[in-house]
Design an enzyme around this catalytic site. Sequence first.
Site, PDB file in Angstrom:
ATOM      1  N   LYS A 205       0.860  -1.177   0.000  1.00 33.42           N
ATOM      2  CA  LYS A 205       0.000   0.000   0.000  1.00 33.42           C
ATOM      3  C   LYS A 205       0.900   1.232   0.000  1.00 33.42           C
ATOM      4  O   LYS A 205       1.658   1.466   0.945  1.00 33.42           O
ATOM      5  CB  LYS A 205      -0.911   0.009   1.222  1.00 33.42           C
ATOM      6  CG  LYS A 205      -1.880   1.194   1.247  1.00 33.42           C
ATOM      7  CD  LYS A 205      -2.791   1.106   2.452  1.00 33.42           C
ATOM      8  CE  LYS A 205      -3.767   2.270   2.513  1.00 33.42           C
ATOM      9  NZ  LYS A 205      -4.651   2.204   3.698  1.00 33.42           N
ATOM     10  N   LYS A 258      -2.102  -1.573  -3.732  1.00 30.97           N
ATOM     11  CA  LYS A 258      -2.971  -0.395  -3.709  1.00 30.97           C
ATOM     12  C   LYS A 258      -2.105   0.858  -3.785  1.00 30.97           C
ATOM     13  O   LYS A 258      -1.167   0.988  -2.989  1.00 30.97           O
ATOM     14  CB  LYS A 258      -3.786  -0.388  -2.407  1.00 30.97           C
ATOM     15  CG  LYS A 258      -4.746   0.792  -2.286  1.00 30.97           C
ATOM     16  CD  LYS A 258      -5.509   0.737  -0.960  1.00 30.97           C
ATOM     17  CE  LYS A 258      -6.471   1.931  -0.857  1.00 30.97           C
ATOM     18  NZ  LYS A 258      -7.223   1.937   0.413  1.00 30.97           N
TER      19      LYS A 258
END
Length: 335
Positions: A205, A258
Amino acid sequence: MTFQPTAGYPLHRPRRLRAHPRLRDLTRENRLGVDDLIYPLFVYHGTNLRREIPSMPGQFQLSLDRFREAIDEVVELRIPAILLFGIPDSKDAFGSAACRDDGIVQEAVSIAKRQAPELLVITDLCFCEYTDHGHCGPLSDRGGRLDVDNDATLPLLARQAVSHARAGADVIAPSGMMDGMVKAIREGLDAEGFTGTPIMAYSAKFASGYYGPFREAAESAPAFGDRRSYQMDPANGDEAIREAALDLAEGADIVMVKPALAYLDVARRIKDTFGVPLAAYNVSGEYAMVKAAARNGWIDERRIVLETLTGFKRAGIDMILTYHAPDVARWLREG
C-alpha cells in the site's frame, strides 16, 4: 515456449486472427468477469442517509437502513463480494469505536450476512476512520514528532479483527501497513476459534496521491502530517516484494496492491514471484478521474473502464476492488 517466427510478412499475418469478432473472442488471452469484482461500500451512522460523495459521483455514504438497498443491488448484479468501511458517530485518540461488537462495521456485517448469506463480506481493518487525529493507530512521541505507535496498534488490530469475525465477516483485510500486523491478527483470530477466517493483506500500500477522494468519503484525512512513515514510497518496487513476503510468512492468504493503475508492474512482480491470490484496489482517485473526464465528454467511460480492468487481469490480478463494480457488472451482462 514463446513463438519465434522464422519468417515475417506475408507468411505471417497477425491480422488474420483479428478479422472476425468471434475469432477475436476465441483468441482472447485475458477475460474480465463479474466474478473478479469486489465492491467497496461506506456505512455511516444515522438513519435514512444516502449522501453522495461529491468527488466520487455515484458513490454514497449509507446509513445502515439504506445499506440494505445497496446489498439488494449487489445481489441482483451477482457481484460476489463487498468491502466495508465504517464512519462512526464518535472518535477518540485510540479509535475505540472500531473494536466494539456493536460498531458500525460490525452491524453492517450482520445485516449483510442476514440479508444475503451467500455474499462474501470483507471488512477493511484500520483505525484512520475511527481516530480523532486520522492516523492508523494510537500515537506516540518520537523525539518531538508524533507518529503511529506500531507495537501498541497490533493488539488493537487483533481485537478489531475478532469483533469483525464474530459479527460474521468472511475475510479480514488489514490496511494500516503496521509491521507485524498479519501475525498479530492471525494469532488473535486463531485464539478465538476463527482459524478458518482468511486474511487479505494490503501488503503493498503506497503513500499515494490517488487517495484524495477516499479521505472525503471515509472522513479520514490526517489532522496533521501524512502517512509516509508507514505507507510505502511510490518509487519502491523491491520493497513491495519484501512486504508481500513478510505478510505471506505471517499467514496472509491473499495479498493486495494499492493503488492499482500506477502499480501494475508491482502487481506483475508479486504474481510472478509468489503465485498466490492477488488483489488490487482501483482506488478513489482513479475512479474520480474517469468520472470527471466522462462527464466532460472527453472519454468513453464504458470502454475506458473495461479496458483498464482487463489490463489489471493481464498484469496477473485475480480480484479487483473497484467503485465501478455495479456499472461493470451491467456492462458485462449487456455483452
